[in-house]
Design an enzyme around this catalytic site. Structure first.
Site, mmCIF file in Angstrom:
data_model
loop_
_atom_site.group_PDB
_atom_site.id
_atom_site.type_symbol
_atom_site.label_atom_id
_atom_site.label_comp_id
_atom_site.label_asym_id
_atom_site.label_seq_id
_atom_site.Cartn_x
_atom_site.Cartn_y
_atom_site.Cartn_z
ATOM 1 N N LYS A 222 3.423 7.630 6.911
ATOM 2 C CA LYS A 222 2.071 7.388 7.443
ATOM 3 C C LYS A 222 2.200 7.104 8.933
ATOM 4 O O LYS A 222 2.962 6.219 9.325
ATOM 5 C CB LYS A 222 1.395 6.214 6.717
ATOM 6 C CG LYS A 222 1.060 6.533 5.256
ATOM 7 C CD LYS A 222 0.138 5.499 4.632
ATOM 8 C CE LYS A 222 -0.164 5.855 3.184
ATOM 9 N NZ LYS A 222 -1.080 4.909 2.536
ATOM 10 N N PHE A 327 10.335 7.031 -1.872
ATOM 11 C CA PHE A 327 9.667 7.696 -2.991
ATOM 12 C C PHE A 327 10.021 7.051 -4.317
ATOM 13 O O PHE A 327 11.143 6.614 -4.543
ATOM 14 C CB PHE A 327 10.060 9.177 -3.005
ATOM 15 C CG PHE A 327 8.887 10.052 -2.731
ATOM 16 C CD1 PHE A 327 8.167 9.899 -1.560
ATOM 17 C CD2 PHE A 327 8.467 11.011 -3.646
ATOM 18 C CE1 PHE A 327 7.058 10.677 -1.294
ATOM 19 C CE2 PHE A 327 7.359 11.801 -3.392
ATOM 20 C CZ PHE A 327 6.659 11.637 -2.215
ATOM 21 N N ASP A 394 -9.210 -2.240 -0.299
ATOM 22 C CA ASP A 394 -9.166 -0.884 -0.857
ATOM 23 C C ASP A 394 -8.201 -0.810 -2.044
ATOM 24 O O ASP A 394 -7.160 -0.160 -1.960
ATOM 25 C CB ASP A 394 -8.722 0.060 0.273
ATOM 26 C CG ASP A 394 -8.783 1.514 -0.119
ATOM 27 O OD1 ASP A 394 -9.605 1.855 -0.985
ATOM 28 O OD2 ASP A 394 -8.012 2.311 0.432
HETATM 29 N N1 LIG Z 1 6.216 5.558 -2.566
HETATM 30 C C1 LIG Z 1 5.619 6.517 -3.247
HETATM 31 N N2 LIG Z 1 6.311 7.429 -3.943
HETATM 32 C C2 LIG Z 1 5.699 8.379 -4.653
HETATM 33 N N3 LIG Z 1 4.379 8.521 -4.732
HETATM 34 C C3 LIG Z 1 3.638 7.645 -4.053
HETATM 35 C C4 LIG Z 1 4.216 6.601 -3.283
HETATM 36 N N4 LIG Z 1 3.223 5.884 -2.727
HETATM 37 C C5 LIG Z 1 2.090 6.452 -3.116
HETATM 38 N N5 LIG Z 1 2.326 7.505 -3.916
HETATM 39 C C6 LIG Z 1 1.353 8.365 -4.551
HETATM 40 O O1 LIG Z 1 0.679 9.069 -3.563
HETATM 41 C C7 LIG Z 1 -0.705 8.894 -3.702
HETATM 42 C C8 LIG Z 1 -1.306 8.851 -2.322
HETATM 43 O O2 LIG Z 1 -0.809 7.792 -1.567
HETATM 44 P P1 LIG Z 1 -1.728 6.609 -1.067
HETATM 45 O O3 LIG Z 1 -2.211 5.848 -2.243
HETATM 46 O O4 LIG Z 1 -0.977 5.873 -0.045
HETATM 47 O O5 LIG Z 1 -2.916 7.345 -0.410
HETATM 48 P P2 LIG Z 1 -4.359 7.592 -1.048
HETATM 49 O O6 LIG Z 1 -4.993 6.281 -1.295
HETATM 50 O O7 LIG Z 1 -4.316 8.570 -2.147
HETATM 51 O O8 LIG Z 1 -4.983 8.324 0.113
HETATM 52 P P3 LIG Z 1 -6.194 7.878 0.974
HETATM 53 O O9 LIG Z 1 -6.102 6.423 1.162
HETATM 54 O O10 LIG Z 1 -6.010 8.671 2.194
HETATM 55 O O11 LIG Z 1 -7.372 8.286 0.154
HETATM 56 C C9 LIG Z 1 -0.876 7.604 -4.505
HETATM 57 O O12 LIG Z 1 -1.990 7.624 -5.314
HETATM 58 C C10 LIG Z 1 0.387 7.514 -5.317
HETATM 59 O O13 LIG Z 1 0.234 8.017 -6.632
HETATM 60 MN MN LIG Z 2 -5.220 4.793 0.780
#
Ligand SMILES: Nc1ncnc2c1ncn2[C@@H]1O[C@H](COP(=O)(O)OP(=O)(O)OP(=O)(O)O)[C@@H](O)[C@H]1O
Ligand SMILES: [Mn+2]
Length: 512
Positions: A222, A327, A394
């Protein structure tokens, strides 16, 4: 005679044109002077519309929309330029604050008197935090299982890279073993390993990249968008807030200090945008790179909301800071289940969520699976305590690993919208805590320890964050806010006890 009239006519005509030109020239300034004072504008909101009208007029008249021509719109002497209209943390905002509260003091004293074994506050005061954690761990001697995908088969099980060790270490109760050296090793790897591939992660509203390293480890990237001083816009809803890379880093360290161990390791890193991102990106992503008017390298990728030229991520000139969250194991090994947060917020600017209107959500939630089992309600409340500390509104969903069943930890993924307002403590994030009047005993003890000191939460976090290569991660107002919020959490518990609810039903010992 005719000539006389003609001369007079020309004089009149010329003076009319002259007057018009004079008026055209001075009108913008007249409008400026007649603009209502900010005080008046606050009282009469309709005048604000008039201002927009004035500004449109001004634009038409002399094509200048600046409020004053006296100084350049870019910089005012002695003040650094900041992104337009954004709240900025100022040095003089850092006034000393009081971190104690009479109601909390009374509660702790009373608990010490009525339950001396469980709440020996004098002992807690003199015990170092590390030892407090050790004592909690000794009591909670449950041994969880590891992901069967790693223990049952050869599935990537044998690797010796830190990321592989970390993934094998994920267990039923924690995202990682607190004393696993692979975690610090993994953080160092994410900061240093050569990047060999970059791709955009699908889904979500904001740009995220998947970074692959030489050792085949992967991380969720990010980027930094604003300097750390820039806070969430006061008129923005949390769901239109930008994600902050430092919030992801700060949240990981805070989670580790609180010994929740529910956030996957996150490290900060500076990227060379051309060499480490564009060169390794596919055509689609590479095509979104450009050079800005300020000669900085920028890109925007493609996503549903903030992926266009106006929302580009720009380097300085070719370097950008980012957070890297390691990940999680691939789905075939670590299948995940997504749960709706019962205290999720409304994502509409017009609607409120049920719990914001009624106080009885907890009665409905606590009697049904999974929240009627031995740990999940406490986990949910821990999650909200964590989000209250970081100011994260959030949290619509959370995830667990399917293989661990229902008696397992909540993953706290996605903390990008935390640490947006250092001066605002949004008590509504604590709704599950004050509506259920429940807190886990170990969480209560940890917070009480930070309340009693001498080491405050802000100190512990500051020290921990100083290990990150992008230090400082959180500016002082955000750190200080944590100490203030610890008091506010304990105050809510004091209120529950004042209502006459039994101590055992408020501070619940589930041995986690
Ligand atoms: N460390 C990680 N390893 C693998 N998958 C991940 C990891 N962190 C988050 N994810 C997956 O990626 C998805 C997207 O990441 P994140 O939750 O940070 O953004 P988001 O909330 O979907 O996006 P936004 O906030 O832009 O709407 C998550 O829903 C999760 O399932
Ligand atoms: Mn998010």
């Amino acid at each position: 005679m005719k000539l006389k009239y003609r001369v007079l006519g020309s004089i009149l005509g010329l003076s009319f044109i002259g007057t018009c030109m004079y008026l055209l020239n001075t009108l913008p300034r007249i409008i400026e002077y007649t603009k209502p004072s900010p005080h008046i504008r606050k009282l009469i909101p309709r005048i604000v519309d008039t201002e927009a009208h004035f500004s449109a007029l001004r634009k038409r008249l002399n094509k200048s929309n600046y409020t004053s021509d006296e100084f350049s719109p870019e910089t005012v002497e002695g003040e650094r330029a900041q992104p337009a209209g954004r709240e900025v943390i100022k040095a003089h905002d850092q006034k000393p604050e009081k971190f104690s509260d009479d109601a909390v003091d009374d509660m702790l004293k009373k608990l010490g008197r009525t339950h001396p074994k469980m709440f020996d506050m004098e002992e807690l005061r003199v015990t170092p935090y590390e030892s407090v954690l050790w004592n909690i761990k000794k009591r909670n001697h449950k041994k969880g299982i590891y992901l069967p995908g790693y223990t049952d088969s050869e599935n990537g099980g044998g690797g010796s890279a830190n990321w592989e060790k970390y993934q094998r270490g994920i267990n039923q109760y924690f995202m990682y073993e607190p004393d696993d050296p692979a975690v610090d090793g993994l953080m160092a790897d994410m900061e240093q390993e050569t990047v060999i591939d970059v791709e955009q992660k699908d889904g979500g509203t904001q740009l995220k990249l998947i970074i692959t390293f030489q050792d085949e480890g992967q991380a969720l990237f990010k980027p930094m968008r604003f300097p750390r001083e820039v806070e969430t816009l006061p008129n923005h809803f949390y769901f239109s807030d930008y994600e902050r890379h430092y919030a992801e880093i700060g949240a990981f360290h805070l989670d580790r200090i609180l010994a929740f161990y529910r956030v996957p390791p996150v490290a900060g890193r500076r990227f060379n945008m051309t060499y480490e991102i564009k060169r390794l990106a596919d055509r689609k992503l590479a095509k979104t790179f450009f050079i800005s008017p300020a000669n900085n390298v920028c890109f925007h990728g493609s996503c549903s909301y903030y992926c266009d030229t106006g929302h580009a991520i720009c380097g300085n000139p070719d370097t950008v800071e980012a957070s890297l969250a390691t990940f999680l194991p691939p789905e075939k090994i670590g299948r995940r289940k997504t749960w709706r947060n019962p205290w999720k917020r409304s994502y509409s600017k017009h609607r409120k969520a049920y719990w914001e209107v009624y106080d009885d959500l907890c009665d409905k939630v606590r009697t049904k699976p999974p929240y009627n089992n031995e740990r999940r309600l406490q986990d949910l409340i821990d999650m909200h305590i964590f989000d209250f500390l970081t100011g994260n509104l959030d949290r619509h969903h959370y995830e667990t690993f399917r293989d661990f069943g229902n008696v397992t930890f909540h993953m706290h993924l996605d903390n990008g919208r935390a640490f947006g307002k250092s001066h605002k403590d949004d008590l509504s994030i604590l709704a599950p805590l004050y509506q259920c009047c429940v807190i886990r005993y170990s969480t209560f003890i940890k917070l009480s320890k930070f309340y009693l000191g001498p080491e405050k939460l802000s100190n512990s976090l500051r020290k921990s964050l100083n290990k990150d290569s992008l230090r400082p991660i959180l500016l002082e107002p955000h750190l200080i806010a944590l100490d203030r919020r610890v008091v506010l959490i304990l105050k809510e518990i004091a209120k529950c006890l004042e209502k006459g609810i039994e101590v055992e039903n408020v501070i619940v010992d589930d041995f986690f």
